[in-house]
Design a protein around this motif. Structure first.
Motif, mmCIF file in Angstrom:
data_model
loop_
_atom_site.group_PDB
_atom_site.id
_atom_site.type_symbol
_atom_site.label_atom_id
_atom_site.label_comp_id
_atom_site.label_asym_id
_atom_site.label_seq_id
_atom_site.Cartn_x
_atom_site.Cartn_y
_atom_site.Cartn_z
ATOM 1 N N GLY A 75 -42.336 7.334 -71.164
ATOM 2 C CA GLY A 75 -42.646 7.181 -69.752
ATOM 3 C C GLY A 75 -41.889 8.169 -68.886
ATOM 4 N N ILE A 76 -42.454 8.500 -67.715
ATOM 5 C CA ILE A 76 -41.788 9.373 -66.751
ATOM 6 C C ILE A 76 -42.093 8.894 -65.339
ATOM 7 C CG2 ILE A 76 -41.814 11.429 -68.215
ATOM 8 C CD1 ILE A 76 -44.201 12.424 -66.630
ATOM 9 N N ASP A 77 -41.232 9.306 -64.392
ATOM 10 C CA ASP A 77 -41.476 9.047 -62.981
ATOM 11 C C ASP A 77 -40.746 10.107 -62.172
ATOM 12 O OD1 ASP A 77 -42.560 7.679 -60.788
ATOM 13 O OD2 ASP A 77 -40.752 6.470 -60.521
ATOM 14 N N PHE A 78 -41.254 10.390 -60.955
ATOM 15 C CA PHE A 78 -40.644 11.370 -60.072
ATOM 16 C C PHE A 78 -40.060 10.674 -58.848
ATOM 17 C CE2 PHE A 78 -43.520 13.993 -62.539
ATOM 18 C CZ PHE A 78 -42.815 15.185 -62.701
ATOM 19 N N HIS A 79 -38.921 11.201 -58.383
ATOM 20 C CA HIS A 79 -38.250 10.661 -57.204
ATOM 21 C C HIS A 79 -39.064 10.965 -55.944
ATOM 22 C CE1 HIS A 79 -34.993 9.846 -54.322
ATOM 23 N NE2 HIS A 79 -34.448 9.132 -55.281
ATOM 24 N N GLN A 80 -38.912 10.081 -54.940
ATOM 25 C CA GLN A 80 -39.725 10.220 -53.729
ATOM 26 C C GLN A 80 -39.285 11.382 -52.841
ATOM 27 O OE1 GLN A 80 -38.687 7.457 -55.037
ATOM 28 N NE2 GLN A 80 -40.444 6.083 -55.179
ATOM 29 N N THR A 81 -37.976 11.708 -52.825
ATOM 30 C CA THR A 81 -37.486 12.705 -51.869
ATOM 31 C C THR A 81 -36.701 13.844 -52.505
ATOM 32 O OG1 THR A 81 -35.453 11.423 -51.476
ATOM 33 C CG2 THR A 81 -37.344 10.976 -50.038
ATOM 34 N N GLN A 82 -36.351 13.729 -53.771
ATOM 35 C CA GLN A 82 -35.541 14.750 -54.437
ATOM 36 C C GLN A 82 -36.325 15.370 -55.591
ATOM 37 O OE1 GLN A 82 -32.523 15.540 -53.238
ATOM 38 N NE2 GLN A 82 -32.580 13.894 -51.709
ATOM 39 N N GLN A 83 -35.912 16.583 -56.021
ATOM 40 C CA GLN A 83 -36.566 17.220 -57.162
ATOM 41 C C GLN A 83 -35.985 16.644 -58.460
ATOM 42 O OE1 GLN A 83 -35.798 21.396 -56.348
ATOM 43 N NE2 GLN A 83 -33.959 21.382 -57.638
ATOM 44 N N VAL A 84 -36.108 15.335 -58.574
ATOM 45 C CA VAL A 84 -35.507 14.569 -59.663
ATOM 46 C C VAL A 84 -36.600 13.786 -60.381
ATOM 47 C CG1 VAL A 84 -33.890 12.708 -60.230
ATOM 48 C CG2 VAL A 84 -33.276 14.420 -58.514
ATOM 49 N N MET A 85 -36.496 13.734 -61.694
ATOM 50 C CA MET A 85 -37.453 13.025 -62.538
ATOM 51 C C MET A 85 -36.676 12.210 -63.555
ATOM 52 S SD MET A 85 -40.119 14.711 -65.261
ATOM 53 C CE MET A 85 -38.754 14.995 -66.402
ATOM 54 N N CYS A 86 -37.246 11.102 -64.009
ATOM 55 C CA CYS A 86 -36.630 10.325 -65.088
ATOM 56 C C CYS A 86 -37.629 10.186 -66.232
ATOM 57 C CB CYS A 86 -36.164 8.954 -64.605
ATOM 58 S SG CYS A 86 -37.462 7.910 -63.897
ATOM 59 N N ASP B 61 -27.718 5.311 -71.303
ATOM 60 C CA ASP B 61 -27.838 5.076 -72.747
ATOM 61 C C ASP B 61 -27.377 3.690 -73.194
ATOM 62 O OD1 ASP B 61 -25.166 5.414 -72.244
ATOM 63 O OD2 ASP B 61 -24.897 7.130 -73.578
ATOM 64 N N LYS B 62 -27.364 2.720 -72.297
ATOM 65 C CA LYS B 62 -26.926 1.378 -72.675
ATOM 66 C C LYS B 62 -28.101 0.469 -73.016
ATOM 67 C CE LYS B 62 -22.741 1.717 -69.857
ATOM 68 N NZ LYS B 62 -21.992 1.176 -68.691
ATOM 69 N N HIS B 63 -29.116 1.030 -73.652
ATOM 70 C CA HIS B 63 -30.248 0.232 -74.129
ATOM 71 C C HIS B 63 -30.077 0.009 -75.632
ATOM 72 C CE1 HIS B 63 -31.869 2.496 -70.615
ATOM 73 N NE2 HIS B 63 -32.466 1.341 -70.342
ATOM 74 N N PRO B 64 -30.221 -1.210 -76.116
ATOM 75 C CA PRO B 64 -30.082 -1.458 -77.559
ATOM 76 C C PRO B 64 -31.324 -1.100 -78.355
ATOM 77 C CG PRO B 64 -30.479 -3.525 -76.418
ATOM 78 C CD PRO B 64 -30.362 -2.472 -75.356
ATOM 79 N N LYS B 65 -32.470 -0.946 -77.683
ATOM 80 C CA LYS B 65 -33.721 -0.645 -78.382
ATOM 81 C C LYS B 65 -34.521 0.394 -77.589
ATOM 82 C CE LYS B 65 -34.249 -5.035 -80.876
ATOM 83 N NZ LYS B 65 -35.177 -6.153 -81.193
ATOM 84 N N SER B 66 -35.714 0.700 -78.092
ATOM 85 C CA SER B 66 -36.568 1.707 -77.461
ATOM 86 C C SER B 66 -36.852 1.354 -75.998
ATOM 87 C CB SER B 66 -37.903 1.807 -78.209
ATOM 88 O OG SER B 66 -37.693 2.206 -79.548
ATOM 89 N N VAL B 67 -36.926 2.399 -75.164
ATOM 90 C CA VAL B 67 -37.225 2.236 -73.744
ATOM 91 C C VAL B 67 -38.644 2.727 -73.505
ATOM 92 C CG1 VAL B 67 -36.407 2.629 -71.409
ATOM 93 C CG2 VAL B 67 -34.804 2.774 -73.317
ATOM 94 N N TYR B 68 -39.466 1.878 -72.858
ATOM 95 C CA TYR B 68 -40.886 2.196 -72.730
ATOM 96 C C TYR B 68 -41.313 2.628 -71.347
ATOM 97 C CZ TYR B 68 -43.773 1.840 -76.848
ATOM 98 O OH TYR B 68 -44.427 2.134 -78.011
ATOM 99 N N GLY B 69 -40.469 2.425 -70.343
ATOM 100 C CA GLY B 69 -40.861 2.829 -69.005
ATOM 101 C C GLY B 69 -39.669 2.976 -68.095
ATOM 102 N N CYS B 70 -39.840 3.738 -67.001
ATOM 103 C CA CYS B 70 -38.782 3.918 -66.011
ATOM 104 C C CYS B 70 -39.425 4.172 -64.652
ATOM 105 C CB CYS B 70 -37.850 5.062 -66.400
ATOM 106 S SG CYS B 70 -38.690 6.619 -66.807
ATOM 107 N N ARG B 71 -38.787 3.699 -63.567
ATOM 108 C CA ARG B 71 -39.301 3.863 -62.214
ATOM 109 C C ARG B 71 -38.146 3.984 -61.223
ATOM 110 N NH1 ARG B 71 -43.384 4.743 -64.226
ATOM 111 N NH2 ARG B 71 -45.496 3.992 -63.770
ATOM 112 N N PHE B 72 -38.279 4.944 -60.290
ATOM 113 C CA PHE B 72 -37.388 4.984 -59.143
ATOM 114 C C PHE B 72 -37.827 3.896 -58.162
ATOM 115 C CE2 PHE B 72 -37.155 9.426 -60.681
ATOM 116 C CZ PHE B 72 -35.777 9.493 -60.892
ATOM 117 N N LEU B 73 -36.835 3.310 -57.463
ATOM 118 C CA LEU B 73 -37.130 2.140 -56.627
ATOM 119 C C LEU B 73 -37.215 2.512 -55.156
ATOM 120 C CD1 LEU B 73 -35.061 -0.670 -58.389
ATOM 121 C CD2 LEU B 73 -37.362 0.194 -58.862
ATOM 122 N N GLY B 74 -38.015 3.512 -54.837
ATOM 123 C CA GLY B 74 -38.375 3.812 -53.456
ATOM 124 C C GLY B 74 -37.295 4.511 -52.656
#
Length: 337
Positions: free
Chosen positions: A235-246, A269-282
């Motif tokens: 998964g990927i997401d882009f920040h609303q105001t910065q040239q930042v992506m996760c 990196d504090k996830h014990p298992k696979s990470v399936y999605g990410c989102r910036f919170l506005g």
């Protein structure tokens, strides 16, 4: 932004790795050159010289044979990996064709008409409009180009392409990846696609080949390939105001990037298992990013110090989808439960 880049992690010296969804094969790094020079501090007689030379020659021949066998095995593993990928694609294609035959969908380009059986509208608010059949394998992600105001979507597929589709004309306006890009834009199967919110020409997609690809979709050119993950990127997401992506990956990490510079800013990196999605919170939570994980938990992080602000444990199975609405300030998660 107060986000500063953190040191890039050292690459795994164990060599390249190819991973299927259920297993993985490690390929050893290439063997070093087997030629060596031996210097003696004093002369030796001819008999000892011949014996030592024969021994070294036999050893050299044996090591060369081992290297040859190792190379053959590596080629075989690569061949089997490709066959496995092709078979998976064929299997998925057959399943899609069966669904099409059972549902009798609209024409390949997508047409307005009655909904296929099982997809009828159940409310006056939502009416079936069309099916869009433009890929050769399952489609894993769709993104709307909201910022530009156009009626355009991007679709990411397991056929390793992103297609830009104009809803008004019902036409594919551009294809990113595939045979048209044999060198610079050859991607693995894709899991996610998103338009950048601060750069209208930029689009990113996440691949099973452990990479994130940044495209200038207006020019149809690859801008960069980001390869800090060590497993499939989901998964990927882009920040609303910065040239930042996760980006979120099976390597149990979320990486926060400066996508213009191709630079890692943070690794969560504090996830014990696979990470399936990410989102910036506005914009209202400009330093917060959320992730969803196969441990049935969603996490909200503060990117400044990489600390977990909140853990949400509300599902009884893997959490595989995540989204956020700034207008309603609502956080949504989807799970296999």
């Amino acid at each position: 932004s107060s986000l500063r880049p953190e040191p890039r992690a050292a690459r795994d010296p164990g060599g390249a790795r190819t991973r299927t969804r259920r297993g993985r094969v490690r390929l050893p790094a290439a063997m070093k050159d087997l030629n060596h020079t031996v210097r003696l501090s004093s002369p030796v007689d001819d008999g000892l010289h011949r014996t030592a030379t024969e021994f070294l020659n036999h050893t050299q021949a044996a090591l060369e044979k081992i290297r040859g066998e190792q190379h053959k095995l590596q080629l075989k593993v690569e061949e089997l990996t490709r066959e496995n990928h092709n078979l998976r694609c064929e299997n998925q294609k057959i399943r899609e064709e069966m669904r099409v035959l059972q549902g009798r969908p609209a024409a390949a380009g997508g047409a307005v008409g009655a909904a296929p059986p099982g997809m009828e509208s159940t409310s006056d608010r939502y009416q079936f409009v069309r099916q869009i059949l433009i890929h050769e394998a399952p489609v894993h992600s769709v993104s709307m180009d909201v910022k530009s105001g156009s009626k355009r979507i991007a679709t990411a597929s397991w056929d390793a392409t992103v297609k830009l589709y104009d809803l008004a004309s019902a036409e594919v306006t551009r294809t990113l990846g595939g045979p048209e890009y044999p060198d610079t834009g050859k991607m693995g199967g894709l899991y996610a696609v998103a338009f950048a919110k601060t750069a209208p020409e930029i689009l990113g997609c996440a691949s099973c080949d452990h990479s994130v690809y940044i495209w200038n979709h207006q020019k149809g050119s690859l801008v960069s390939k980001l390869s800090a993950h060590t497993d499939e990127v989901n998964g990927i997401d882009f920040h609303q105001t910065q040239q930042v992506m996760c980006s979120a990956s099976d390597d149990c990490k979320v990486i926060v990037w400066d996508f213009q510079e191709g630079m890692v800013l943070r690794t969560l990196d504090k996830h014990p298992k696979s990470v399936y999605g990410c989102r910036f919170l506005g914009i209202e939570n400009e330093y917060l990013v959320a992730s969803c994980c196969f441990d049935r938990t969603s996490r909200i992080w503060d990117m400044r110090d990489k600390q977990i602000v909140t853990k949400l444990e509300m599902h009884s199975d893997d959490v595989i989808g995540i989204d956020y609405s700034s207008a309603k300030r609502l956080f949504a998660t989807g799970s296999d439960d």
